[in-house]
Design a protein around this motif. Structure first.
Motif, PDB file in Angstrom:
ATOM      1  N   GLY A  40      92.957  85.421 -95.058  1.00 50.08           N
ATOM      2  CA  GLY A  40      93.663  85.807 -93.848  1.00 50.08           C
ATOM      3  C   GLY A  40      92.961  86.877 -93.022  1.00 50.08           C
ATOM      4  O   GLY A  40      93.371  87.145 -91.896  1.00 50.08           O
ATOM      5  N   ASP A  41      91.914  87.469 -93.553  1.00 52.22           N
ATOM      6  CA  ASP A  41      91.200  88.534 -92.840  1.00 52.22           C
ATOM      7  C   ASP A  41      90.048  87.917 -92.052  1.00 52.22           C
ATOM      8  O   ASP A  41      89.128  87.352 -92.643  1.00 52.22           O
ATOM      9  N   PRO A  42      90.053  88.023 -90.734  1.00 47.80           N
ATOM     10  CA  PRO A  42      89.013  87.368 -89.935  1.00 47.80           C
ATOM     11  C   PRO A  42      87.603  87.934 -90.145  1.00 47.80           C
ATOM     12  O   PRO A  42      86.635  87.313 -89.740  1.00 47.80           O
ATOM     13  N   ARG A  43      87.476  89.066 -90.796  1.00 50.54           N
ATOM     14  CA  ARG A  43      86.143  89.613 -91.061  1.00 50.54           C
ATOM     15  C   ARG A  43      85.531  89.062 -92.342  1.00 50.54           C
ATOM     16  O   ARG A  43      84.372  89.317 -92.630  1.00 50.54           O
ATOM     17  N   HIS A  44      86.301  88.317 -93.104  1.00 53.82           N
ATOM     18  CA  HIS A  44      85.792  87.759 -94.354  1.00 53.82           C
ATOM     19  C   HIS A  44      85.335  86.325 -94.142  1.00 53.82           C
ATOM     20  O   HIS A  44      85.957  85.565 -93.408  1.00 53.82           O
ATOM     21  N   GLU A  45      84.247  85.991 -94.801  1.00 53.24           N
ATOM     22  CA  GLU A  45      83.680  84.644 -94.708  1.00 53.24           C
ATOM     23  C   GLU A  45      83.495  84.084 -96.113  1.00 53.24           C
ATOM     24  O   GLU A  45      83.086  84.810 -97.024  1.00 53.24           O
ATOM     25  N   MET A  46      83.789  82.811 -96.280  1.00 50.95           N
ATOM     26  CA  MET A  46      83.520  82.145 -97.549  1.00 50.95           C
ATOM     27  C   MET A  46      83.141  80.698 -97.286  1.00 50.95           C
ATOM     28  O   MET A  46      83.751  80.027 -96.457  1.00 50.95           O
ATOM     29  N   VAL A  47      82.126  80.255 -97.999  1.00 47.38           N
ATOM     30  CA  VAL A  47      81.678  78.870 -97.933  1.00 47.38           C
ATOM     31  C   VAL A  47      81.730  78.313 -99.352  1.00 47.38           C
ATOM     32  O   VAL A  47      81.267  78.966-100.299  1.00 47.38           O
ATOM     33  N   LEU A  48      82.298  77.121 -99.493  1.00 45.59           N
ATOM     34  CA  LEU A  48      82.300  76.438-100.786  1.00 45.59           C
ATOM     35  C   LEU A  48      81.311  75.291-100.757  1.00 45.59           C
ATOM     36  O   LEU A  48      81.162  74.612 -99.735  1.00 45.59           O
ATOM     37  N   ALA A  49      80.652  75.093-101.888  1.00 46.90           N
ATOM     38  CA  ALA A  49      79.820  73.903-102.099  1.00 46.90           C
ATOM     39  C   ALA A  49      80.685  72.908-102.863  1.00 46.90           C
ATOM     40  O   ALA A  49      81.311  73.268-103.870  1.00 46.90           O
ATOM     41  N   MET A  64      80.994  94.022 -91.516  1.00 49.10           N
ATOM     42  CA  MET A  64      81.280  95.451 -91.532  1.00 49.10           C
ATOM     43  C   MET A  64      81.127  96.016 -90.129  1.00 49.10           C
ATOM     44  O   MET A  64      80.132  95.747 -89.457  1.00 49.10           O
ATOM     45  N   LEU A  65      82.128  96.781 -89.723  1.00 44.49           N
ATOM     46  CA  LEU A  65      82.133  97.405 -88.400  1.00 44.49           C
ATOM     47  C   LEU A  65      82.018  98.917 -88.537  1.00 44.49           C
ATOM     48  O   LEU A  65      82.515  99.496 -89.513  1.00 44.49           O
ATOM     49  N   HIS A  66      81.373  99.536 -87.559  1.00 47.15           N
ATOM     50  CA  HIS A  66      81.267 100.987 -87.513  1.00 47.15           C
ATOM     51  C   HIS A  66      81.159 101.390 -86.049  1.00 47.15           C
ATOM     52  O   HIS A  66      80.555 100.671 -85.254  1.00 47.15           O
ATOM     53  N   PRO A  67      81.724 102.548 -85.658  1.00 42.34           N
ATOM     54  CA  PRO A  67      81.747 102.928 -84.244  1.00 42.34           C
ATOM     55  C   PRO A  67      80.392 103.102 -83.579  1.00 42.34           C
ATOM     56  O   PRO A  67      80.273 102.939 -82.368  1.00 42.34           O
ATOM     57  N   ASP A  68      79.352 103.405 -84.350  1.00 44.06           N
ATOM     58  CA  ASP A  68      78.062 103.697 -83.710  1.00 44.06           C
ATOM     59  C   ASP A  68      76.974 102.680 -84.029  1.00 44.06           C
ATOM     60  O   ASP A  68      75.807 102.913 -83.757  1.00 44.06           O
ATOM     61  N   LYS A  69      77.343 101.551 -84.612  1.00 41.24           N
ATOM     62  CA  LYS A  69      76.345 100.547 -84.986  1.00 41.24           C
ATOM     63  C   LYS A  69      76.872  99.155 -84.661  1.00 41.24           C
ATOM     64  O   LYS A  69      78.078  98.942 -84.634  1.00 41.24           O
ATOM     65  N   PRO A  70      75.974  98.222 -84.458  1.00 41.52           N
ATOM     66  CA  PRO A  70      76.441  96.843 -84.287  1.00 41.52           C
ATOM     67  C   PRO A  70      76.979  96.318 -85.620  1.00 41.52           C
ATOM     68  O   PRO A  70      76.693  96.888 -86.672  1.00 41.52           O
ATOM     69  N   ARG A 102      75.337  85.723 -88.361  1.00 40.29           N
ATOM     70  CA  ARG A 102      74.555  85.922 -87.134  1.00 40.29           C
ATOM     71  C   ARG A 102      75.327  85.415 -85.921  1.00 40.29           C
ATOM     72  O   ARG A 102      75.314  86.035 -84.854  1.00 40.29           O
ATOM     73  N   GLY A 103      76.007  84.284 -86.074  1.00 36.02           N
ATOM     74  CA  GLY A 103      76.799  83.724 -84.991  1.00 36.02           C
ATOM     75  C   GLY A 103      77.973  84.603 -84.600  1.00 36.02           C
ATOM     76  O   GLY A 103      78.487  84.504 -83.488  1.00 36.02           O
ATOM     77  N   ARG A 104      78.376  85.466 -85.507  1.00 39.46           N
ATOM     78  CA  ARG A 104      79.484  86.382 -85.222  1.00 39.46           C
ATOM     79  C   ARG A 104      78.989  87.751 -84.793  1.00 39.46           C
ATOM     80  O   ARG A 104      79.746  88.705 -84.751  1.00 39.46           O
ATOM     81  N   GLY A 105      77.691  87.841 -84.467  1.00 43.03           N
ATOM     82  CA  GLY A 105      77.168  89.069 -83.882  1.00 43.03           C
ATOM     83  C   GLY A 105      76.579  90.075 -84.842  1.00 43.03           C
ATOM     84  O   GLY A 105      76.255  91.192 -84.431  1.00 43.03           O
ATOM     85  N   CYS A 106      76.416  89.718 -86.093  1.00 43.36           N
ATOM     86  CA  CYS A 106      75.836  90.672 -87.046  1.00 43.36           C
ATOM     87  C   CYS A 106      74.350  90.855 -86.750  1.00 43.36           C
ATOM     88  O   CYS A 106      73.622  89.885 -86.567  1.00 43.36           O
ATOM     89  N   HIS A 107      73.924  92.115 -86.697  1.00 37.77           N
ATOM     90  CA  HIS A 107      72.532  92.457 -86.408  1.00 37.77           C
ATOM     91  C   HIS A 107      71.742  92.764 -87.659  1.00 37.77           C
ATOM     92  O   HIS A 107      70.572  93.101 -87.586  1.00 37.77           O
ATOM     93  N   GLY A 108      72.360  92.684 -88.788  1.00 36.60           N
ATOM     94  CA  GLY A 108      71.705  92.899 -90.071  1.00 36.60           C
ATOM     95  C   GLY A 108      72.566  92.291 -91.154  1.00 36.60           C
ATOM     96  O   GLY A 108      73.795  92.249 -91.032  1.00 36.60           O
TER      97      GLY A 108
END
Length: 159
Positions: A40-49, A64-70, A102-108
Motif C-alpha cells: 500500500g505504500d507508493p514508495r515501495h516496489e516489488m517484482v516477482l519472478a 528514499m526521499l530527503h529535503p536536500d537530495k533527489p 529510474r523511471g520514478r526519478g531516482c538519481h542513484g
C-alpha cells in the motif's frame, strides 16, 4: 527446455499473489499485515519472478526521499528459490527494479550486502555495480540481525 519466466510488478491488489510466495524466497515467513503495508505504500516496489504463474523469486526496493537530495532507490532484498538459481532470474529482477526506480526519478540506486555473501557480490558485479569500501554500517535495536526480520535488506541473494 525450462519453462519461461515472467516478471510481475506488484501493486496493492496483488496481496494474494504475494502470499503465494513459497518458503525460501524471503528470509522469513510473510506477515500479512506488513505485506499489506508494503504493497500500500507508493514508495515501495516489488517484482516477482513467476514460472507457470507460481512465484520463484522476488526483488524489493524503496524510494528514499530527503529535503536536500533527489530521490534515491534502495534495493532491500533479492531472493530466488534454490531450484531456480543461476538462471539469470536475480539479474532480471534487479534490472526490472533499476528500470522502475529510474523511471520514478531516482538519481542513484544502492544496496548493501555482507562481505562474505559471494553469490550476491558476484551478481552485483555482473550488473556493473560499483563496490565501495568507504562505508561503515551501524545498527540499533537489532536492525541487522537476521532473526529480527529487518536484516533482510543486506542483499540475501542469489542468482
Amino acid at each position: 527446455m525450462s519453462d519461461p519466466v515472467t516478471y510481475h510488478h506488484l501493486g496493492p491488489a496483488d496481496m494474494s499473489l504475494l502470499l503465494r510466495v513459497p518458503e525460501g524466497v524471503f528470509d522469513n515467513p510473510i506477515d500479512p499485515i506488513q505485506a499489506a503495508a508494503f504493497l500500500g505504500d507508493p514508495r515501495h516496489e516489488m517484482v516477482l519472478a513467476l514460472v507457470n504463474g507460481s512465484p520463484v523469486g522476488m526483488g524489493s526496493a524503496v524510494i528514499m526521499l530527503h529535503p536536500d537530495k533527489p530521490p534515491a532507490g534502495f534495493i532491500n532484498e533479492v531472493g530466488v528459490l534454490e531450484s531456480h538459481r543461476r538462471q539469470g532470474i536475480a539479474s532480471a529482477l534487479c534490472a526490472a527494479l533499476f528500470t522502475r526506480l529510474r523511471g520514478r526519478g531516482c538519481h542513484g540506486i544502492w544496496l548493501a550486502t555482507e562481505h562474505d555473501n559471494i553469490a550476491a557480490r558476484a551478481l552485483y558485479m555482473h550488473l556493473k555495480g560499483r563496490e565501495t569500501t568507504e562505508i561503515v554500517v551501524y545498527d540499533w535495536d537489532g536492525a541487522m540481525d537476521a532473526e529480527a526480520g529487518s536484516g533482510s535488506g543486506t542483499g540475501k541473494t542469489t542468482s
